[in-house]
Write a protein that holds these residues in place. Structure first.
Motif, short mmCIF file in Angstrom:
data_model
loop_
_atom_site.label_atom_id
_atom_site.label_comp_id
_atom_site.label_asym_id
_atom_site.label_seq_id
_atom_site.Cartn_x
_atom_site.Cartn_y
_atom_site.Cartn_z
N ARG A 266 37.93 50.17 7.19
CA ARG A 266 38.89 49.23 6.41
C ARG A 266 39.76 49.79 5.25
NH1 ARG A 266 36.58 43.15 4.76
NH2 ARG A 266 38.50 42.29 5.13
N THR B 86 38.04 41.41 15.06
CA THR B 86 38.64 40.09 15.13
C THR B 86 38.80 39.84 16.78
OG1 THR B 86 40.92 39.10 14.79
CG2 THR B 86 40.81 41.58 15.08
N GLU C 24 52.24 39.43 7.19
CA GLU C 24 51.98 40.96 7.23
C GLU C 24 53.36 41.42 7.71
OE1 GLU C 24 50.09 43.18 6.05
OE2 GLU C 24 48.44 41.94 5.49
N ILE D 35 46.12 43.24 11.11
CA ILE D 35 45.84 41.79 11.44
C ILE D 35 46.76 41.00 10.75
CG2 ILE D 35 44.05 40.14 12.00
CD1 ILE D 35 41.98 42.68 11.56
N GLU E 222 42.70 44.51 3.20
CA GLU E 222 41.93 43.22 3.65
C GLU E 222 42.44 43.06 5.28
OE1 GLU E 222 43.31 39.67 1.43
OE2 GLU E 222 42.13 38.41 3.00
N ASN E 223 43.53 43.47 5.68
CA ASN E 223 43.96 43.41 7.20
C ASN E 223 44.31 44.45 7.76
OD1 ASN E 223 43.69 40.52 7.06
ND2 ASN E 223 45.80 40.33 5.88
#
Ligand SMILES: [Zn+2]
Length: 216
Positions: free
Chosen positions: A24, A80, A164, A52, A27-28
């Motif tokens: 990671r 995900t 995003e 994501i 966050e995405n």
């Protein structure tokens, strides 16, 4: 004391093995960092990643084969279940684009720079047929098919992934004629593809040394 040290060493070893999963970055955004084992069947230790968004997932590079693409996909699915909408090839060398078939089958749109789409169209089938030249065994490449990008661009392309923003920027000629970086302005994260190597000598046969230096 020795036993305790052994225990600590074993815990560290176990923790290191777990890093084969996605890492990671925000966050995405996750990176999929190549294994220390840089063998051909492990995609020459190429790196990949995912972004994501609200609407789905964008995959950066797909590794060297259907098998490697499946490994990547299985690790993505631990993070995900959102649909995989886009695949970006930072360039179309085999260790970044031969796993495209896995994601295209799920309905993902494959994107690259136009010059690297042409490169893959020209040499992809031949490389797959003669994969042993790259140290790959037939079982390594089982189920792999060449999937050309269906969307390609010349300079820049911006993708709205839902919350995003993903910018694809040509930084070439460098590693290839159509190498691109994936820039996430919100997070200030850059996926550099093969523009930047660490611990390995770059593959240079499709490269432009003067342009590469300028790019870096
Ligand atoms: Zn490359």
């Amino acid at each position: 004391m020795k036993l305790l040290l052994l225990f600590v060493a074993l815990v560290l070893l176990t923790a290191q093995t777990a890093f084969a999963d996605l890492t990671r970055l925000s966050e995405n955004v996750y990176s999929y960092v190549g294994e220390k084992d840089a063998s051909p069947s492990h995609s020459f230790a190429a790196n990949a990643g995912i972004v994501i968004g609200r609407d789905g997932v964008l995959v950066v590079d797909t590794l060297i084969s259907a098998r490697e693409g499946q490994r990547f996909l299985a690790d993505i699915r631990k993070i995900t279940k959102k649909p995989i909408k886009y695949v970006v090839n930072t360039h179309t060398h085999l260790d970044h684009a031969f796993g495209n078939c896995v994601f295209a089958e799920l309905g993902a749109t494959v994107i690259s720079h136009s010059a690297d789409k042409e490169l893959l169209a020209k040499v992809g089938e031949g490389i797959l047929k003669n994969a042993d030249n790259f140290g790959l065994k037939p079982e390594d490449m089982a189920g792999t098919t060449i999937v050309l990008p269906s969307v390609y661009f010349s300079d820049r392309l911006t993708i709205d992934l839902g919350g995003e923003t993903v910018e694809l920027i040509r930084v070439a000629p460098s590693h290839t004629e159509g190498s691109v970086v994936v820039w996430l302005p919100q997070e200030k994260i850059l996926f550099s593809g093969d523009i930047l190597f660490t611990d390995f000598h770059p593959f240079m046969a499709d490269g432009d040394l003067a342009g590469w230096g300028k790019t870096i």
